[in-house]
Design an enzyme around this catalytic site. Structure first.
Site, mmCIF file in Angstrom:
data_model
loop_
_atom_site.group_PDB
_atom_site.id
_atom_site.type_symbol
_atom_site.label_atom_id
_atom_site.label_comp_id
_atom_site.label_asym_id
_atom_site.label_seq_id
_atom_site.Cartn_x
_atom_site.Cartn_y
_atom_site.Cartn_z
ATOM 1 N N TRP A 1 0.784 -1.180 0.119
ATOM 2 C CA TRP A 1 0.089 0.186 -0.019
ATOM 3 C C TRP A 1 1.078 1.087 -0.001
ATOM 4 O O TRP A 1 0.592 2.009 -0.816
ATOM 5 C CB TRP A 1 -0.865 -0.035 1.155
ATOM 6 C CG TRP A 1 -1.916 -0.996 1.000
ATOM 7 C CD1 TRP A 1 -2.335 -2.044 1.483
ATOM 8 C CD2 TRP A 1 -3.106 -0.864 -0.190
ATOM 9 N NE1 TRP A 1 -3.399 -2.847 1.156
ATOM 10 C CE2 TRP A 1 -4.019 -1.982 0.007
ATOM 11 C CE3 TRP A 1 -3.383 0.078 -1.209
ATOM 12 C CZ2 TRP A 1 -4.840 -2.236 -1.048
ATOM 13 C CZ3 TRP A 1 -4.604 -0.352 -1.954
ATOM 14 C CH2 TRP A 1 -5.377 -1.523 -1.651
ATOM 15 N N ASP B 1 -1.288 6.394 6.843
ATOM 16 C CA ASP B 1 -2.455 5.576 6.177
ATOM 17 C C ASP B 1 -3.022 4.355 7.237
ATOM 18 O O ASP B 1 -2.306 3.515 7.186
ATOM 19 C CB ASP B 1 -2.176 5.058 4.728
ATOM 20 C CG ASP B 1 -2.971 4.308 4.065
ATOM 21 O OD1 ASP B 1 -4.384 3.946 4.871
ATOM 22 O OD2 ASP B 1 -2.872 3.503 3.309
ATOM 23 N N LYS C 1 -12.400 -1.533 6.654
ATOM 24 C CA LYS C 1 -11.987 -2.434 7.467
ATOM 25 C C LYS C 1 -12.177 -2.373 8.912
ATOM 26 O O LYS C 1 -12.594 -3.522 9.602
ATOM 27 C CB LYS C 1 -10.282 -2.247 7.379
ATOM 28 C CG LYS C 1 -9.782 -2.857 6.130
ATOM 29 C CD LYS C 1 -8.969 -2.120 5.267
ATOM 30 C CE LYS C 1 -8.823 -2.567 3.974
ATOM 31 N NZ LYS C 1 -7.985 -1.545 3.035
HETATM 32 C C1 LIG Z 1 -7.537 -1.273 1.825
HETATM 33 C C2 LIG Z 1 -6.210 -0.233 1.977
HETATM 34 C C3 LIG Z 1 -6.135 0.763 1.023
HETATM 35 C C4 LIG Z 1 -7.004 1.008 -0.017
HETATM 36 O O1 LIG Z 1 -8.223 1.576 0.319
HETATM 37 P P1 LIG Z 1 -9.359 2.063 -0.417
HETATM 38 O O2 LIG Z 1 -10.400 2.538 0.314
HETATM 39 O O3 LIG Z 1 -9.782 0.701 -1.497
HETATM 40 O O4 LIG Z 1 -8.608 3.128 -1.597
HETATM 41 C C5 LIG Z 1 -5.133 1.762 1.257
HETATM 42 N N1 LIG Z 1 -4.081 1.623 2.453
HETATM 43 C C6 LIG Z 1 -4.231 0.406 3.146
HETATM 44 C C7 LIG Z 1 -3.320 0.453 4.269
HETATM 45 C C8 LIG Z 1 -5.368 -0.476 2.942
HETATM 46 O O5 LIG Z 1 -5.413 -1.508 4.040
#
Ligand SMILES: *Cc1c(COP(=O)(O)O)cnc(C)c1O
Length: 360
Positions: free
Chosen positions: A102, A172, A196
């Site tokens: 990511w 993030d 999540k």
């Molecule tokens: C799932 C995830 C993403 C992507 O998220 P979206 O909402 O689908 O854009 C980005 N960073 C991390 C750490 C993730 O787990």
């Protein structure tokens, strides 16, 4: 009703009590005669839902008053671009700590707007560890330092907060937000896709320190401008109203569980049980350096990999779903976010021991 243990990385399980409350409130929210998804986002009913969600999040995360909380769209992926657009503030480079897939996507997107300095990079170690801070090359003049506290695919998690001095730290937190207490005041920006640990897909949380808002680069699309979103209370256009409402129910649930301290206690126990089961066997294995192992996403291999399909089919049969690993790394991955009950992890561990006995 027959709810399974769903180990999906996202969209992921939600607490059953939250689903049931949403079900009960669906046709007629609080005597309004309509469901939340049918309401005007500017009406008094939805305004109260929106304000309640923000207040609950502020309380459980202990967000200081000089931070704004935004309820946005576009997922964490949109923030990969929005972060540099809003935070460069006249500077031309940003530092990134690269510890997984990511982060790699965040780096690629930021590279379209600024010079990216990889201050740490564990790609040569196949993203199995976090490089030691004394080997990082942080630039005191960087606009910000970006990192991914929990890499969802590799299962690598920071169990500490990087020290970046006066340079704003950007995280993030998509797959770790609300899993443990967090010192928000150590951050410039925290963002997270909701699917999540927060609620249904479609909502993106952003917590941003007030003084970092207001200097977006000229070409920033209006919808991505933190100032515009803050000034309009995240209602510059129609927000994802139902996901926002569901997030509020999840925040209430977290508070009822005892808040983030209680979540952390259970999450650590769940992760410890699963890693212990993996480590005590010669059949299962997890490649991540033990001090960087994730509490939320646990990748593991099954024997030599030849019985993966048998493992998955038998797990499905036992009500343990979505254990297939990410297509980039193969094997298995158990995502054990807040809403995965400890009994779900116990059931998985029992299943794994039994499977090893018959196949190991
Ligand atoms: C799932 C995830 C993403 C992507 O998220 P979206 O909402 O689908 O854009 C980005 N960073 C991390 C750490 C993730 O787990």
């Amino acid at each position: 009703m027959n709810r399974v243990y769903n180990f999906s990385a996202g969209p992921a399980m939600l607490p059953t009590t939250v689903i049931e409350r949403a079900q009960a409130e669906m046709p007629d929210w609080n005597g309004s005669g309509m469901s939340v998804m049918e309401m005007s986002h500017r009406g008094s009913e939805f305004m109260s839902i929106a304000e309640h969600a923000e207040a609950a999040l502020r309380e459980i995360m202990e967000i200081p008053s000089n931070y704004r909380v935004l309820f946005l769209q576009g997922g964490a992926t949109t923030q990969f671009a929005a972060v540099p657009m809003n935070l460069l503030r006249g500077k031309d480079s940003a530092d990134y700590l690269l510890t997984g897939m990511w982060g790699k996507k965040a780096v690629a997107e930021a590279g379209r707007y600024c010079e990216v300095n990889l201050a740490a990079d564990s790609s040569a170690q196949n993203f199995m560890e976090i490089p030691a801070p004394d080997a990082w090359s942080l630039d005191a003049d960087a606009a910000y330092v970006h990192y991914t506290p929990n890499e969802t695919i590799g299962g690598v998690e920071f169990h500490w907060i990087p020290d970046t001095g006066d340079v704003p730290l950007v995280a993030d937190m998509s797959s770790t937000i609300l899993s443990r207490p967090v010192s928000v005041e150590r951050y410039g920006v925290i963002y997270a896709g909701a699917q999540k640990n927060v609620g249904p897909a479609g909502l993106t949380l952003l917590v941003v320190r007030e003084d970092l808002i207001g200097d977006a680069i000229a070409d920033t699309p209006t919808i991505l401008n933190y100032q515009v979103q803050a000034d309009s209370a995240s209602m510059f256009n129609t927000p994802p109203t139902y996901s926002w409402y569901m997030a509020g129910l999840v925040f209430d649930w977290v508070r009822e569980q005892g808040g983030l301290r209680a979540m952390a206690e259970v999450n650590k126990r769940k992760a410890d049980k699963l890693y212990e089961a993996i480590d005590e066997s010669d059949f299962y294995s997890n490649p991540v350096r033990p001090d960087c192992r994730s509490w939320m996403n646990v990748p593991f291999t099954v024997g030599d990999g030849s019985r993966d399909d048998v493992f998955l089919a038998a797990a499905n049969e036992a009500g343990l779903l979505a254990l297939k690993g990410h297509r980039l790394v193969g094997g298995m991955r158990a995502s054990i976010y807040n809403a995965m009950p400890e009994e779900g992890v116990d059931a998985l561990v029992d299943f794994m021991r039994e499977f090893e006995k018959n196949n190991g």
